[in-house]
Design a protein around this motif. Structure first.
Motif, mmCIF file in Angstrom:
data_model
loop_
_atom_site.group_PDB
_atom_site.id
_atom_site.type_symbol
_atom_site.label_atom_id
_atom_site.label_comp_id
_atom_site.label_asym_id
_atom_site.label_seq_id
_atom_site.Cartn_x
_atom_site.Cartn_y
_atom_site.Cartn_z
ATOM 1 N N UNK C 1 95.639 46.189 71.733
ATOM 2 C CA UNK C 1 94.168 45.967 71.825
ATOM 3 C C UNK C 1 93.332 46.863 71.465
ATOM 4 N N UNK C 2 92.340 46.478 70.689
ATOM 5 C CA UNK C 2 91.298 47.707 70.222
ATOM 6 C C UNK C 2 90.109 47.508 70.939
ATOM 7 N N UNK C 3 89.148 48.674 71.011
ATOM 8 C CA UNK C 3 88.055 48.606 71.786
ATOM 9 C C UNK C 3 87.069 49.631 71.151
ATOM 10 N N UNK C 4 85.629 49.229 71.269
ATOM 11 C CA UNK C 4 84.862 50.319 70.858
ATOM 12 C C UNK C 4 83.670 50.326 71.604
ATOM 13 N N UNK C 5 82.960 51.407 72.123
ATOM 14 C CA UNK C 5 81.824 51.329 73.099
ATOM 15 C C UNK C 5 80.811 52.063 72.053
ATOM 16 N N UNK C 6 79.681 51.562 72.057
ATOM 17 C CA UNK C 6 78.363 52.020 71.520
ATOM 18 C C UNK C 6 77.152 51.961 72.550
ATOM 19 N N UNK C 7 76.460 53.279 72.507
ATOM 20 C CA UNK C 7 75.087 53.307 73.279
ATOM 21 C C UNK C 7 73.867 53.394 72.193
ATOM 22 N N UNK C 8 73.072 52.486 72.283
ATOM 23 C CA UNK C 8 71.930 52.593 71.557
ATOM 24 C C UNK C 8 70.587 52.618 72.363
ATOM 25 N N UNK C 9 69.994 53.707 71.701
ATOM 26 C CA UNK C 9 68.810 54.020 72.549
ATOM 27 C C UNK C 9 67.399 53.125 72.057
ATOM 28 N N UNK C 10 66.667 52.738 72.863
ATOM 29 C CA UNK C 10 65.608 51.666 72.708
ATOM 30 C C UNK C 10 64.330 52.456 73.328
ATOM 31 N N UNK C 11 63.435 52.390 72.438
ATOM 32 C CA UNK C 11 62.016 52.967 73.015
ATOM 33 C C UNK C 11 60.919 51.979 72.448
ATOM 34 N N UNK C 12 60.435 50.964 73.278
ATOM 35 C CA UNK C 12 59.409 50.079 72.876
ATOM 36 C C UNK C 12 58.161 50.852 73.300
ATOM 37 N N UNK C 13 57.110 50.777 72.538
ATOM 38 C CA UNK C 13 56.091 51.725 72.674
ATOM 39 C C UNK C 13 54.977 50.875 73.547
ATOM 40 N N UNK C 14 55.106 49.760 73.819
ATOM 41 C CA UNK C 14 54.353 48.718 74.663
ATOM 42 C C UNK C 14 54.901 48.549 76.006
ATOM 43 N N UNK C 15 54.373 47.695 77.073
ATOM 44 C CA UNK C 15 54.817 47.275 78.091
ATOM 45 C C UNK C 15 56.029 46.513 77.913
ATOM 46 N N UNK C 16 55.634 45.250 76.928
ATOM 47 C CA UNK C 16 56.591 44.363 76.640
ATOM 48 C C UNK C 16 56.695 44.266 75.003
ATOM 49 N N UNK C 17 58.039 43.787 75.060
ATOM 50 C CA UNK C 17 57.990 43.525 73.341
ATOM 51 C C UNK C 17 59.615 42.844 73.328
ATOM 52 N N UNK C 18 59.909 42.575 72.055
ATOM 53 C CA UNK C 18 61.080 41.830 71.698
ATOM 54 C C UNK C 18 61.770 42.702 70.258
ATOM 55 N N UNK C 19 62.839 43.072 70.103
ATOM 56 C CA UNK C 19 63.246 43.758 69.135
ATOM 57 C C UNK C 19 64.780 43.165 68.765
ATOM 58 N N UNK C 20 64.876 42.799 67.591
ATOM 59 C CA UNK C 20 65.871 42.114 66.955
ATOM 60 C C UNK C 20 67.203 43.163 66.681
ATOM 61 N N UNK C 21 68.246 43.333 67.401
ATOM 62 C CA UNK C 21 69.167 44.028 67.227
ATOM 63 C C UNK C 21 70.452 43.640 66.693
ATOM 64 N N UNK C 22 70.416 42.299 65.952
ATOM 65 C CA UNK C 22 71.536 41.718 65.682
ATOM 66 C C UNK C 22 72.282 42.956 64.577
ATOM 67 N N UNK C 23 71.496 43.290 63.679
ATOM 68 C CA UNK C 23 72.209 44.071 62.601
ATOM 69 C C UNK C 23 73.010 45.484 63.251
ATOM 70 N N UNK C 24 72.561 46.021 64.089
ATOM 71 C CA UNK C 24 73.172 47.036 64.982
ATOM 72 C C UNK C 24 74.310 46.583 65.624
ATOM 73 N N UNK C 25 74.412 45.266 65.916
ATOM 74 C CA UNK C 25 75.514 44.852 66.896
ATOM 75 C C UNK C 25 76.559 44.760 65.657
ATOM 76 N N UNK C 26 76.319 43.986 64.723
ATOM 77 C CA UNK C 26 77.022 43.508 63.653
ATOM 78 C C UNK C 26 77.839 44.854 63.021
ATOM 79 N N UNK C 27 76.931 45.814 62.887
ATOM 80 C CA UNK C 27 77.403 47.088 62.339
ATOM 81 C C UNK C 27 78.576 47.719 63.124
ATOM 82 N N UNK C 28 78.284 47.809 64.562
ATOM 83 C CA UNK C 28 79.269 47.974 65.482
ATOM 84 C C UNK C 28 80.545 47.277 65.265
ATOM 85 N N UNK C 29 80.378 45.929 65.578
ATOM 86 C CA UNK C 29 81.555 45.175 65.449
ATOM 87 C C UNK C 29 82.492 45.507 64.124
#
Lengths: 139, 139, 139
Positions: C1-29
């Motif tokens: 079995x292989x595994x990989x762990x990645x921590x990604x820092x998020x900093x949204x400048x407003x109280x609420x917001x949505x960020x598309x992180x698909x490319x980051x997940x695809x890269x880690x995979x």
């Protein structure tokens, strides 16, 4: 590690509906040969859900009415998403309440379920073909 | 691949309540010997949830009140599910909001958690025995 | 079995917001070398979500407005959690609606997605650093 991937086509003839897909998931788990592991079952479309609850007609009626209260379909003009020509913004919300996916334990080659757990496909914008993904991993 | 399956009995003396089960999950992960993997924790009953949030009394009070606003218990006669003799239709709805399960990463043999993450069992129709499933896979 | 762990820092400048992180997940995979398996993506903070839905601006506006209807921020004094000096009780509720995590199948080394599935980080109490965990297992 063993794995198995299965795509299941869904076509619900009405806008909304619930379909019990437990036998399909159980069959794929059986075919995988996995004795200990996990199975992921998810809607591949973003206006549909996969969730686990009771196979009881009254409850499904209640879900239908409740979801319509929390995220009403009409009037479609209340949603900016529908400015794109869609009329399904409410379906994107209902899907968030009910969830995209379930992960179920496989123990001794079986879905490791409590007494009333059943897996449902929840359709909120039907009358067209969609897909459910069943992914088994384990050994 | 290693795996471990553990069933945990829950008995909440009131209709609704939240129980922090993080130490139980951490213990099972430790016993499994898995260093890198995933742990699935799910309610085995369909009127209960497993979710991750803050262990803060005020917040739990707010959840209780909020869920009652979104899916009120009374009057039970508003739900067709309750025509079957049950009075727990609201619990099936509260469980959908709070979720059935969590999947948590195991890294270096530990639950890989942020600073405030704690695992809770959420009971919405208690005063009887129920079970939580903890399934560890990895190596 | 292989595994990989990645921590990604998020900093949204407003109280609420949505960020598309698909490319980051695809890269880690891709970096994990896993061809068949699962990837878990979860918020490590309890006032944020990871969810899968459509990358459409109107829909995100609708989500923002809808969540504010279901769990309003103001007045902060309506929540007992805020008696602790916080003003983010509503964020703990919005996060339950949108969910903590997603589990996505990896097939042939790729995220096994339907046509419109995209992974989002949903921030409900931003203006500070938070983290997302990406955990890949398989082989």
């Amino acid at each position: 590690m063993k794995s198995k991937t299965h795509y299941m086509t869904m076509q619900v003839p009405s806008r909304r509906g619930f379909v019990n897909i437990t036998p399909d998931v159980a069959r794929v788990v059986g075919e995988s040969g996995v004795r200990e592991g996990l199975v992921l079952v998810n809607a591949m479309h973003i206006t549909a859900s996969v969730f686990i609850n009771d196979d009881e007609r009254g409850l499904h009626h209640d879900y239908e009415r409740w979801l319509e209260t929390l995220a009403p379909h009409a009037p479609p003009s209340q949603y900016r998403h529908n400015d794109t020509g869609e009329d399904n913004a409410d379906a994107h919300m209902k899907r968030q309440i009910m969830g995209r996916e379930v992960v179920v334990a496989i123990t001794d080659g079986q879905l490791d379920f409590g007494p009333w757990e059943q897996i449902f496909y929840g359709e909120f914008d039907g009358r067209r073909k969609k897909r459910v993904l069943i992914k088994v991993i384990g050994e």
